[in-house]
Design an enzyme around this catalytic site. Structure first.
Site, short mmCIF file in Angstrom:
data_model
loop_
_atom_site.label_atom_id
_atom_site.label_comp_id
_atom_site.label_asym_id
_atom_site.label_seq_id
_atom_site.Cartn_x
_atom_site.Cartn_y
_atom_site.Cartn_z
N TYR A 8 -1.44 -1.08 10.19
CA TYR A 8 -1.56 -1.32 8.75
C TYR A 8 -0.36 -0.73 8.01
O TYR A 8 0.27 -1.40 7.19
CB TYR A 8 -2.86 -0.70 8.24
CG TYR A 8 -3.10 -0.89 6.77
CD1 TYR A 8 -3.58 -2.11 6.28
CD2 TYR A 8 -2.86 0.13 5.85
CE1 TYR A 8 -3.81 -2.30 4.92
CE2 TYR A 8 -3.09 -0.05 4.50
CZ TYR A 8 -3.57 -1.26 4.04
OH TYR A 8 -3.79 -1.44 2.69
N SER A 45 0.86 -1.19 0.00
CA SER A 45 0.00 0.00 0.00
C SER A 45 0.89 1.24 0.00
O SER A 45 2.03 1.19 0.48
CB SER A 45 -0.90 0.02 1.24
OG SER A 45 -1.54 1.28 1.39
#
Length: 283
Positions: free
Chosen positions: A172, A157
């Site tokens: 995350y 990401s």
């Protein structure tokens, strides 16, 4: 065709005859990648926990090409081992492994993050990727060579490579940064065996995981230089490139697909709220 090297340039992106496995393949980015692979000739296995959704996705994707599904809970190494065993009962080798399954800590405040929540994000987003590669190595090694490399594509990401969200994703972001570095280490180790590892770092693609982009698409567009959110052909195209002959000289790379969002950074969007007359997001 390049007669000297025997390369037909029209076939650079072909996946004919290849077998792919995509985790988290029933929805979102995983489904987008699976669809792209099918259009270019691969046989695709999609993997997820919820059989009902898996079956519906498999039925839809089967209209494009040969698609099967396997129900698996990848929340533990035991789940990975069970998946590998089930896959081995159906196939003798694997050409493309896409590690896409992941979860987020959902922008929780520091005080609200429990050890259980932190561990669940880190386990699925990075630990399980390592053990997926480990357990599927015997299948990836079958027929691998410098001329015909096998491919592992890990989905990270932009949260893991420099961009900070306007709402913080502590576990995350850390896990996705770890995926990128893990990819470099394993990429260096396995490329010698004809197994190439690369990472894709998506920006805002509307999905069940990225509910911010899904539910606030018009607002998100305003802070992205490309003035739109990601579309399935963008993420699928990057994965097809890496999985095909076209990308078989890429090792340990991280391809960012975000419309320029990480280049601009969150700081510009933040300051635009404080000094709207000074910072114009339209330029």
């Amino acid at each position: 065709m390049d007669k000297k090297k025997g390369v037909n340039m029209k076939d650079l992106f072909s996946l004919e005859g290849k077998i792919a496995l995509v985790t988290g393949g029933s929805t979102g980015i995983g489904e987008m990648i699976a669809e792209g692979f099918l259009h270019f000739g691969a046989k695709v296995y999609i993997v997820a926990r919820r059989e009902g959704i898996l079956r519906k996705t498999q039925e839809k994707l089967s209209k494009i090409g040969l698609c099967e599904y396997i129900v698996a809970d990848l929340g533990s190494v035991n789940g990975v081992e069970t998946l590998a065993k089930t896959f081995c009962e159906r196939e003798q080798s694997l050409d493309i492994l896409v590690n896409n399954a992941g979860i987020s800590d959902g922008g929780l405040e520091i005080e609200d993050i429990t050890e259980e929540k932190w561990d669940s994000v880190m386990d699925l987003n990075i630990k399980i990727i390592f053990f997926m590669i480990q357990k599927f190595l015997p299948l990836l090694r079958v027929g691998s060579s410098p001329e015909t490399p096998k491919n592992v594509i890990n989905i990270a990401s932009i949260d893991g490579c420099g961009k900070l969200n306007s709402y913080y994703n502590y576990a995350y972001g850390v896990s996705k940064a770890g995926v990128i570095q893990l990819d470099r280490h394993l990429g260096d180790r396995l490329a010698w065996e004809g197994i190439h590892l690369n990472t894709i770092s998506p920006g805002d693609f509307p999905s069940d995981l990225n509910t911010v982009a899904r539910d606030n698409t018009e607002d998100i567009k305003k802070v992205i230089p490309a003035k739109r959110v990601g579309q399935k052909e963008n993420i699928a195209g990057a994965a097809i490139f890496l999985a095909s002959r076209a990308g078989n000289y890429s090792v340990g790379s991280n391809i960012v697909i975000d419309g320029g969002e990480s280049v601009r950074g969150i700081q510009r969007a933040f300051y635009a709220k404080i000094w709207p007359d000074l910072v114009n997001l339209e330029r």
